[in-house]
Design an enzyme around this catalytic site. Structure first.
Site, PDB file in Angstrom:
ATOM      1  CE1 TYR A   1      -2.988  -3.069   0.357  1.00  0.00           C
ATOM      2  CE2 TYR A   1      -3.491  -2.443   2.598  1.00  0.00           C
ATOM      3  CZ  TYR A   1      -3.659  -3.295   1.528  1.00  0.00           C
ATOM      4  OH  TYR A   1      -4.523  -4.359   1.642  1.00  0.00           O
TER       5      TYR A   1
ATOM      6  CG  HIS B   1      -0.842  -8.545   0.342  1.00  0.00           C
ATOM      7  ND1 HIS B   1      -0.448  -7.236   0.378  1.00  0.00           N
ATOM      8  CD2 HIS B   1      -2.155  -8.517   0.017  1.00  0.00           C
ATOM      9  CE1 HIS B   1      -1.479  -6.451   0.098  1.00  0.00           C
ATOM     10  NE2 HIS B   1      -2.524  -7.208  -0.132  1.00  0.00           N
TER      11      HIS B   1
HETATM   12  N1  LIG Z   1      -5.566  -8.681   1.566  1.00  0.00           N
HETATM   13  C1  LIG Z   1      -5.910  -8.141   0.413  1.00  0.00           C
HETATM   14  O1  LIG Z   1      -5.559  -8.641  -0.664  1.00  0.00           O
HETATM   15  C2  LIG Z   1      -6.784  -6.913   0.399  1.00  0.00           C
HETATM   16  C3  LIG Z   1      -7.401  -6.515  -0.796  1.00  0.00           C
HETATM   17  C4  LIG Z   1      -8.213  -5.385  -0.763  1.00  0.00           C
HETATM   18  C5  LIG Z   1      -8.388  -4.677   0.427  1.00  0.00           C
HETATM   19  N2  LIG Z   1      -7.745  -5.072   1.564  1.00  0.00           N
HETATM   20  C6  LIG Z   1      -7.899  -4.321   2.838  1.00  0.00           C
HETATM   21  O2  LIG Z   1      -9.298  -4.183   3.106  1.00  0.00           O
HETATM   22  C7  LIG Z   1      -9.608  -2.808   3.272  1.00  0.00           C
HETATM   23  C8  LIG Z   1     -11.036  -2.546   2.856  1.00  0.00           C
HETATM   24  O3  LIG Z   1     -11.237  -2.817   1.479  1.00  0.00           O
HETATM   25  P1  LIG Z   1     -11.360  -1.642   0.395  1.00  0.00           P
HETATM   26  O4  LIG Z   1     -10.725  -0.435   0.947  1.00  0.00           O
HETATM   27  O5  LIG Z   1     -10.849  -2.150  -0.886  1.00  0.00           O
HETATM   28  O6  LIG Z   1     -12.938  -1.470   0.202  1.00  0.00           O
HETATM   29  P2  LIG Z   1     -14.216  -1.171   1.146  1.00  0.00           P
HETATM   30  O7  LIG Z   1     -13.813  -0.942   2.544  1.00  0.00           O
HETATM   31  O8  LIG Z   1     -15.209  -2.220   0.833  1.00  0.00           O
HETATM   32  O9  LIG Z   1     -14.785   0.170   0.499  1.00  0.00           O
HETATM   33  C9  LIG Z   1     -14.079   1.365   0.570  1.00  0.00           C
HETATM   34  C10 LIG Z   1     -14.876   2.424  -0.199  1.00  0.00           C
HETATM   35  O10 LIG Z   1     -16.144   2.636   0.417  1.00  0.00           O
HETATM   36  C11 LIG Z   1     -16.307   4.015   0.750  1.00  0.00           C
HETATM   37  N3  LIG Z   1     -17.000   4.033   2.051  1.00  0.00           N
HETATM   38  C12 LIG Z   1     -16.520   3.624   3.242  1.00  0.00           C
HETATM   39  N4  LIG Z   1     -17.442   3.716   4.200  1.00  0.00           N
HETATM   40  C13 LIG Z   1     -18.559   4.218   3.603  1.00  0.00           C
HETATM   41  C14 LIG Z   1     -19.848   4.535   4.088  1.00  0.00           C
HETATM   42  N5  LIG Z   1     -20.193   4.360   5.363  1.00  0.00           N
HETATM   43  N6  LIG Z   1     -20.763   5.036   3.187  1.00  0.00           N
HETATM   44  C15 LIG Z   1     -20.440   5.223   1.891  1.00  0.00           C
HETATM   45  N7  LIG Z   1     -19.212   4.923   1.380  1.00  0.00           N
HETATM   46  C16 LIG Z   1     -18.282   4.413   2.231  1.00  0.00           C
HETATM   47  C17 LIG Z   1     -14.913   4.601   0.780  1.00  0.00           C
HETATM   48  O11 LIG Z   1     -14.894   5.939   0.334  1.00  0.00           O
HETATM   49  P3  LIG Z   1     -14.442   7.188   1.277  1.00  0.00           P
HETATM   50  O12 LIG Z   1     -12.994   6.992   1.640  1.00  0.00           O
HETATM   51  O13 LIG Z   1     -14.675   8.348   0.388  1.00  0.00           O
HETATM   52  O14 LIG Z   1     -15.371   7.147   2.468  1.00  0.00           O
HETATM   53  C18 LIG Z   1     -14.172   3.743  -0.256  1.00  0.00           C
HETATM   54  O15 LIG Z   1     -14.372   4.266  -1.558  1.00  0.00           O
HETATM   55  C19 LIG Z   1      -8.538  -2.112   2.433  1.00  0.00           C
HETATM   56  O16 LIG Z   1      -8.451  -0.729   2.703  1.00  0.00           O
HETATM   57  C20 LIG Z   1      -7.323  -2.919   2.804  1.00  0.00           C
HETATM   58  O17 LIG Z   1      -6.827  -2.511   4.072  1.00  0.00           O
HETATM   59  C21 LIG Z   1      -6.968  -6.201   1.571  1.00  0.00           C
END
Ligand SMILES: NC(=O)c1ccc[n+]([C@@H]2O[C@H](COP(=O)([O-])OP(=O)(O)OC[C@H]3O[C@@H](n4cnc5c(N)ncnc54)[C@H](OP(=O)(O)O)[C@@H]3O)[C@@H](O)[C@H]2O)c1
Length: 275
Positions: free
Chosen positions: A47, A105
């Site tokens: 990241y 990862h």
């Molecule tokens: N291990 C892996 O391979 C892997 C892969 C992907 C992700 N991850 C981890 O999982 C975490 C979460 O996944 P993600 O970030 O991809 O997606 P997510 O948490 O499903 O969605 C994030 C998105 O949703 C929006 N959001 C968040 N809360 C909200 C709410 N209450 N209402 C409306 N919109 C909302 C955010 O925008 P705003 O910022 O504008 O609020 C952002 O655009 C990552 O940040 C990372 O740490 C791990």
């Protein structure tokens, strides 16, 4: 805060995702999250924000020991020497002597797991990782990792949300005592606008996002939603003061559909995640 217990680890059920958060935005969001009660941060070497995550942690004034910090080694750094270097760099950037959880990862297509597992286990043995685990591991890979591990594995971090059926992988994790951490729990922005989830939420005075997060934590799944906005960080945290009925749990589960994966494996050709 609730906790998931897994093979000796106590993991806060709600964590903050940090993927894509950079610079001051990341520092401020991490600090804000901790100030309102988050106690679990999810970052990764990939990241490119471990420096800022560490800075946000210190800026929050919350005792380091009270925060569960996860980082990860990417799939192209799983050869033993690369693994060591990547983890060293992560600790240096975070400015921490240890993390709470170190994850592989993604599985590698070229480096055998038998080469990587001793490195992962050594990180736990020498205390630089309190706990160890994996991410994006399929059922056969979970079986292989558990067989090779000389230290307990505590987590498999995988994509889970109402649209994606991960029941087979979740069952394999439970068989081996691993916790499941749901990444993309909001399906990267699809969940907040979902009419069915919003309808359920209305009955509880909650949003569609809160219903999806509640549906996960009510199954004992750890969630790590990401937001850069303080009001959404607070919204995503307020999922421990209501309960979905059995009928509502089933209603959410019925939203699953084929081809609903948000994250495609980074390997080419594609990794078979269906196993
Ligand atoms: N291990 C892996 O391979 C892997 C892969 C992907 C992700 N991850 C981890 O999982 C975490 C979460 O996944 P993600 O970030 O991809 O997606 P997510 O948490 O499903 O969605 C994030 C998105 O949703 C929006 N959001 C968040 N809360 C909200 C709410 N209450 N209402 C409306 N919109 C909302 C955010 O925008 P705003 O910022 O504008 O609020 C952002 O655009 C990552 O940040 C990372 O740490 C791990």
């Amino acid at each position: 805060m609730q906790f998931a217990e897994a093979n000796g680890a106590r993991i806060p059920t709600l964590g903050m995702g940090t993927m894509t958060l950079k610079g001051e935005t990341c520092v401020n969001a991490v600090s804000a999250a901790l100030k309102i009660g988050y106690r679990h941060l999810d970052t990764a070497e990939r990241y490119g924000n471990e420096t800022e995550v560490g800075e946000g942690l210190r800026a929050s004034g919350i005792d380091r020991k009270d925060v569960f910090v996860t980082t990860k080694v990417y799939w192209d750094k799983l050869a033993p020497a690369d693994f060591q270097k990547s983890f060293d760099e992560s600790l240096n950037k975070l400015k921490l002597p240890w993390v709470d959880l170190l994850l592989i990862h993604w599985p590698s297509k070229t480096v055998p797991l038998a080469d990587t597992m001793p490195m992962l286990c050594a990180a736990r043995k020498d205390g630089r990782a309190r706990h160890i685990g994996v991410a994006n591991f399929t059922v056969p890979l979970i079986e292989e990792a558990v067989r090779l591990a000389t230290e307990p594995l505590v987590a498999n971090q995988i994509e889970v949300h109402p649209y994606l059926d991960q029941s087979k992988v979740i069952a394999a994790c439970r068989r081996h005592g691993l916790s499941v951490t749901a990444y993309c729990p909001l399906a990267r922005g699809q969940v907040p606008g979902d009419a069915a989830l919003a309808g359920i939420g209305k009955r509880h005075g909650k949003s569609a996002s809160q219903v999806a997060l509640r549906w996960l934590v009510q199954q004992g799944i750890v969630v790590i939603p990401r937001s850069s906005k303080p009001e959404r960080l607070a919204e995503n945290m307020a999922v421990f003061d209501f309960t979905l009925t059995d009928a509502e749990m089933a209603e959410v589960a019925r939203l699953k559909r084929p081809d609903s994966r948000v994250v495609n494996p980074p390997h080419a050709p594609k990794w078979d995640m269906a196993a």
